[in-house]
Write a protein that holds these residues in place. Structure first.
Motif, PDB file in Angstrom:
ATOM      1  N   LEU A 370      -6.041  -4.862 -11.200  1.00  0.00           N
ATOM      2  CA  LEU A 370      -6.095  -5.736 -10.026  1.00  0.00           C
ATOM      3  C   LEU A 370      -6.428  -7.168 -10.437  1.00  0.00           C
ATOM      4  O   LEU A 370      -5.788  -8.127  -9.967  1.00  0.00           O
ATOM      5  CB  LEU A 370      -7.132  -5.214  -9.039  1.00  0.00           C
ATOM      6  CG  LEU A 370      -7.454  -6.125  -7.847  1.00  0.00           C
ATOM      7  CD1 LEU A 370      -6.217  -6.332  -6.978  1.00  0.00           C
ATOM      8  CD2 LEU A 370      -8.608  -5.546  -7.026  1.00  0.00           C
ATOM      9  N   HIS A 414     -15.314  -5.018   5.078  1.00  0.00           N
ATOM     10  CA  HIS A 414     -13.978  -4.413   5.152  1.00  0.00           C
ATOM     11  C   HIS A 414     -14.052  -2.959   4.682  1.00  0.00           C
ATOM     12  O   HIS A 414     -13.491  -2.057   5.331  1.00  0.00           O
ATOM     13  CB  HIS A 414     -13.015  -5.203   4.272  1.00  0.00           C
ATOM     14  CG  HIS A 414     -11.610  -4.674   4.254  1.00  0.00           C
ATOM     15  ND1 HIS A 414     -10.545  -5.364   4.779  1.00  0.00           N
ATOM     16  CD2 HIS A 414     -11.098  -3.506   3.779  1.00  0.00           C
ATOM     17  CE1 HIS A 414      -9.445  -4.650   4.632  1.00  0.00           C
ATOM     18  NE2 HIS A 414      -9.751  -3.515   4.014  1.00  0.00           N
ATOM     19  N   CYS A 415     -14.707  -2.712   3.576  1.00  0.00           N
ATOM     20  CA  CYS A 415     -14.817  -1.351   3.053  1.00  0.00           C
ATOM     21  C   CYS A 415     -15.525  -0.435   4.049  1.00  0.00           C
ATOM     22  O   CYS A 415     -15.096   0.709   4.274  1.00  0.00           O
ATOM     23  CB  CYS A 415     -15.568  -1.361   1.727  1.00  0.00           C
ATOM     24  SG  CYS A 415     -14.628  -2.050   0.349  1.00  0.00           S
ATOM     25  N   GLU A 418     -13.439   0.800   6.819  1.00  0.00           N
ATOM     26  CA  GLU A 418     -12.469   1.800   6.390  1.00  0.00           C
ATOM     27  C   GLU A 418     -13.122   3.083   5.886  1.00  0.00           C
ATOM     28  O   GLU A 418     -12.437   3.981   5.398  1.00  0.00           O
ATOM     29  CB  GLU A 418     -11.579   1.211   5.289  1.00  0.00           C
ATOM     30  CG  GLU A 418     -10.730   0.035   5.751  1.00  0.00           C
ATOM     31  CD  GLU A 418      -9.758   0.426   6.846  1.00  0.00           C
ATOM     32  OE1 GLU A 418      -9.193   1.539   6.768  1.00  0.00           O
ATOM     33  OE2 GLU A 418      -9.582  -0.377   7.795  1.00  0.00           O
ATOM     34  N   ASP A 450      -8.952   2.552  -3.672  1.00  0.00           N
ATOM     35  CA  ASP A 450      -7.831   2.042  -2.870  1.00  0.00           C
ATOM     36  C   ASP A 450      -8.336   1.092  -1.784  1.00  0.00           C
ATOM     37  O   ASP A 450      -7.783   0.009  -1.564  1.00  0.00           O
ATOM     38  CB  ASP A 450      -7.082   3.201  -2.205  1.00  0.00           C
ATOM     39  CG  ASP A 450      -6.223   3.998  -3.167  1.00  0.00           C
ATOM     40  OD1 ASP A 450      -5.943   3.498  -4.281  1.00  0.00           O
ATOM     41  OD2 ASP A 450      -5.838   5.127  -2.806  1.00  0.00           O
ATOM     42  N   VAL A 451      -9.391   1.536  -1.102  1.00  0.00           N
ATOM     43  CA  VAL A 451      -9.950   0.730  -0.016  1.00  0.00           C
ATOM     44  C   VAL A 451     -10.551  -0.563  -0.570  1.00  0.00           C
ATOM     45  O   VAL A 451     -10.340  -1.654  -0.020  1.00  0.00           O
ATOM     46  CB  VAL A 451     -11.006   1.536   0.762  1.00  0.00           C
ATOM     47  CG1 VAL A 451     -11.742   0.639   1.767  1.00  0.00           C
ATOM     48  CG2 VAL A 451     -10.360   2.711   1.480  1.00  0.00           C
ATOM     49  N   GLU A 453      -9.781  -2.116  -3.341  1.00  0.00           N
ATOM     50  CA  GLU A 453      -8.699  -2.996  -3.791  1.00  0.00           C
ATOM     51  C   GLU A 453      -8.061  -3.734  -2.618  1.00  0.00           C
ATOM     52  O   GLU A 453      -7.811  -4.947  -2.687  1.00  0.00           O
ATOM     53  CB  GLU A 453      -7.634  -2.201  -4.540  1.00  0.00           C
ATOM     54  CG  GLU A 453      -6.462  -3.050  -4.987  1.00  0.00           C
ATOM     55  CD  GLU A 453      -5.430  -2.299  -5.801  1.00  0.00           C
ATOM     56  OE1 GLU A 453      -4.295  -2.817  -5.931  1.00  0.00           O
ATOM     57  OE2 GLU A 453      -5.744  -1.205  -6.309  1.00  0.00           O
ATOM     58  N   GLN A 454      -7.794  -3.019  -1.534  1.00  0.00           N
ATOM     59  CA  GLN A 454      -7.200  -3.656  -0.369  1.00  0.00           C
ATOM     60  C   GLN A 454      -8.128  -4.719   0.212  1.00  0.00           C
ATOM     61  O   GLN A 454      -7.687  -5.796   0.640  1.00  0.00           O
ATOM     62  CB  GLN A 454      -6.865  -2.621   0.702  1.00  0.00           C
ATOM     63  CG  GLN A 454      -6.161  -3.192   1.918  1.00  0.00           C
ATOM     64  CD  GLN A 454      -4.875  -3.916   1.557  1.00  0.00           C
ATOM     65  OE1 GLN A 454      -4.040  -3.399   0.830  1.00  0.00           O
ATOM     66  NE2 GLN A 454      -4.721  -5.145   2.051  1.00  0.00           N
ATOM     67  N   ALA A 455      -9.433  -4.426   0.214  1.00  0.00           N
ATOM     68  CA  ALA A 455     -10.410  -5.402   0.707  1.00  0.00           C
ATOM     69  C   ALA A 455     -10.376  -6.676  -0.140  1.00  0.00           C
ATOM     70  O   ALA A 455     -10.392  -7.799   0.400  1.00  0.00           O
ATOM     71  CB  ALA A 455     -11.805  -4.797   0.706  1.00  0.00           C
ATOM     72  N   ARG A 457      -7.913  -7.783  -2.052  1.00  0.00           N
ATOM     73  CA  ARG A 457      -6.648  -8.484  -1.855  1.00  0.00           C
ATOM     74  C   ARG A 457      -6.653  -9.263  -0.535  1.00  0.00           C
ATOM     75  O   ARG A 457      -6.173 -10.406  -0.468  1.00  0.00           O
ATOM     76  CB  ARG A 457      -5.482  -7.496  -1.885  1.00  0.00           C
ATOM     77  CG  ARG A 457      -5.167  -6.928  -3.263  1.00  0.00           C
ATOM     78  CD  ARG A 457      -3.921  -6.063  -3.248  1.00  0.00           C
ATOM     79  NE  ARG A 457      -3.629  -5.491  -4.535  1.00  0.00           N
ATOM     80  CZ  ARG A 457      -2.977  -6.128  -5.527  1.00  0.00           C
ATOM     81  NH1 ARG A 457      -2.562  -7.372  -5.333  1.00  0.00           N
ATOM     82  NH2 ARG A 457      -2.735  -5.523  -6.662  1.00  0.00           N
ATOM     83  N   THR A 458      -7.187  -8.639   0.507  1.00  0.00           N
ATOM     84  CA  THR A 458      -7.208  -9.290   1.809  1.00  0.00           C
ATOM     85  C   THR A 458      -8.072 -10.551   1.797  1.00  0.00           C
ATOM     86  O   THR A 458      -7.656 -11.621   2.276  1.00  0.00           O
ATOM     87  CB  THR A 458      -7.730  -8.318   2.881  1.00  0.00           C
ATOM     88  OG1 THR A 458      -6.851  -7.182   2.956  1.00  0.00           O
ATOM     89  CG2 THR A 458      -7.805  -8.982   4.239  1.00  0.00           C
TER      90      THR A 458
END
Length: 462
Positions: A370, A414-415, A418, A450-451, A453-455, A457-458
């Motif tokens: 990442l 964010h995490c 989710e 996964d969660v 990483e998405q956090a 990136r966002t």
């Protein structure tokens, strides 16, 4: 199906609860909201909680809240529930012990469990010399008593701690702790004869090329000039700093400090409260560089969630204390001792040190990729740590080192939305720390990453 990497002869854990994340709706839910209202009426505001949901059950790498949500636990109660929050060996040992007696006070009528824990610690801690152990309740209490022993045994008063250190919330340990807010602000005056010197913090060194040995000499020079080696009773250091930001000193820093301490009759205390008991991929973090402390302080992961701490060290140091000089009413409580023996058995049978190394490989591969994908100038400043004691330090975009606490808070929030619980830390509040239970399954860890990483990136995208 769940995957749990093992080696031949190593036992895989069993779980009561399904190891799967599930969010049923908005949270905090109605039951957690009700409990928050009850709490506000009776619990002091100074006791803060990072997550606004209330726990109903926990097992392996999962926490169930009172409203039916299931969260992935990447904090382990701050590195406490390394064997899981309801490990069968711990539960069984506790049940058996409470059926006999819950307390007698070891200082009044002693019992075998205390001795058995001390025997295990003598075996597991580094050093082939004769050792002694004293059991207490909390990490801060262990640190206080390690300092007491060092001062009495050496006849000296000064104690050296480091920048970014965290050692506890009692008066003496607040003095040792570096960060003011929220740990020290308006709680003084603090214990005297505490001195602070620079830590090896590779990511934030003004000279990025400084070696561990050179960083150690910088600290030693300050000690010799500002305190005097003949006045120093002890050096105390976290081999991997915890609350300060999961700072791993440069190779050679710890060995050089330990060598100087030995040459000058200074007690070298390793504070392994957070880093001990397989967390970093070794039984103790000092093992990574072959450092043998005079005294080790332990707590957190020692007893699978039951309150227990310990100091283990050279027999000549601990035996220098007069009878009655060490102890405490609840220190080495029989139920906590039983839990510790169960937890240590699980750590051995399931090779949780090896499991921590496996977790490190998974996390660093994912988050390293990442970081590379986001490229220079992203909010990821550094990925660091050892074993399953890992961290990401976040910075302002642009390629500098300016701490980015806002991004860190946003990522944690964010995490949580989710269904993933992560902890933050750091002197600048800009570090996400990953402390999953060492028994977490590969699938659950991957889902949590996964969660995360998405956090990232966002938040990085703004």
């Amino acid at each position: 199906m769940t995957t749990y990497a093992t080696t031949p002869g190593v036992t895989a854990p069993s779980f009561r609860l399904e190891q799967k994340r599930r969010i049923t709706g908005d949270f905090p839910g109605p039951r957690s909201t009700e409990l928050a209202a009850r709490r506000a009426a009776v619990v002091a505001k100074g006791v803060a909680s990072g997550v606004p949901v209330y726990v109903a059950d926990a097992d392996g790498g999962i926490i169930h809240d009172v409203d039916g949500n299931s969260f992935i636990d990447l904090g382990a109660g701050i590195a406490v529930t390394s064997v899981g929050a309801s490990d069968p060996a711990v539960v069984g040992a506790v049940k058996e012990q409470v059926e006999h007696f819950t307390h007698t006070c070891f200082m009044v009528t002693p019992y075998e469990g205390y001795i058995a824990v001390a025997e295990q610690l003598a075996e597991l801690t580094p050093g082939d010399f004769e050792k002694r152990t004293v059991l207490f309740n909390s990490g801060a209490e262990a640190v206080e008593n390690a300092v007491k022993v060092a001062r009495l045994a050496t006849g000296r008063n000064a104690v050296v701690a480091f920048d970014h250190a965290y050692h506890g919330r009692t008066n003496l340990t607040m003095a040792l702790t570096a960060k003011s807010m929220p740990y020290k602000t308006n709680f003084g005056p603090f214990a005297p004869e505490i001195y602070r010197v620079p830590m090896s913090y590779p990511f934030r060194e003004e000279n990025p090329a400084i070696t561990g040995a050179e960083a150690a000499q910088r600290a030693i020079t300050m000690i010799e000039k500002q305190i005097g080696s003949d006045s120093v009773a002890a050096i105390i250091i976290e081999p991997v700093q915890g609350e300060g930001g999961f700072i791993v000193p440069a190779d050679g820093f710890l060995p050089a400090l330990a060598a100087w301490a030995k040459a000058n009759g200074v007690v070298f205390i390793a504070d392994e409260v957070q880093s001990g008991f397989c967390r970093t991929g070794e039984w103790f973090a000092v093992n990574h560089e072959g450092v043998v402390p005079d005294i080790i302080t332990m707590a957190k992961g020692i007893a699978g969630g039951m309150p227990l701490s310990a100091i283990t060290g050279r027999a000549d140091l601990l035996d220098a204390v007069h009878a009655g000089g060490l102890g405490g009413t609840y220190g080495g409580n029989p139920v906590a001792c039983a839990a510790a023996l169960g937890a240590i058995r699980t750590m051995k049978e399931q090779d949780l040190a090896g499991r921590a190394r496996h977790i490190e490989a998974q996390v660093t591969e994912r988050l390293g990729a990442l970081q590379a994908d986001l490229g220079d100038g992203s909010i990821i400043g550094e990925l660091r740590g050892r074993g399953a004691m890992l961290a990401i330090e976040f910075v302002e975009q642009g390629g500098g080192r300016t701490p980015n606490a806002d991004a860190t808070k946003a990522i944690a929030a964010h995490c949580l939305r989710e269904g993933v619980i992560i902890l933050t830390c750091g002197t600048y509040g800009n570090v996400v720390r990953l402390l999953p239970p060492l028994v977490i399954t590969d699938e659950l860890l991957a889902d949590g990453l996964d969660v995360l990483e998405q956090a990232i990136r966002t938040v990085n995208a703004g």
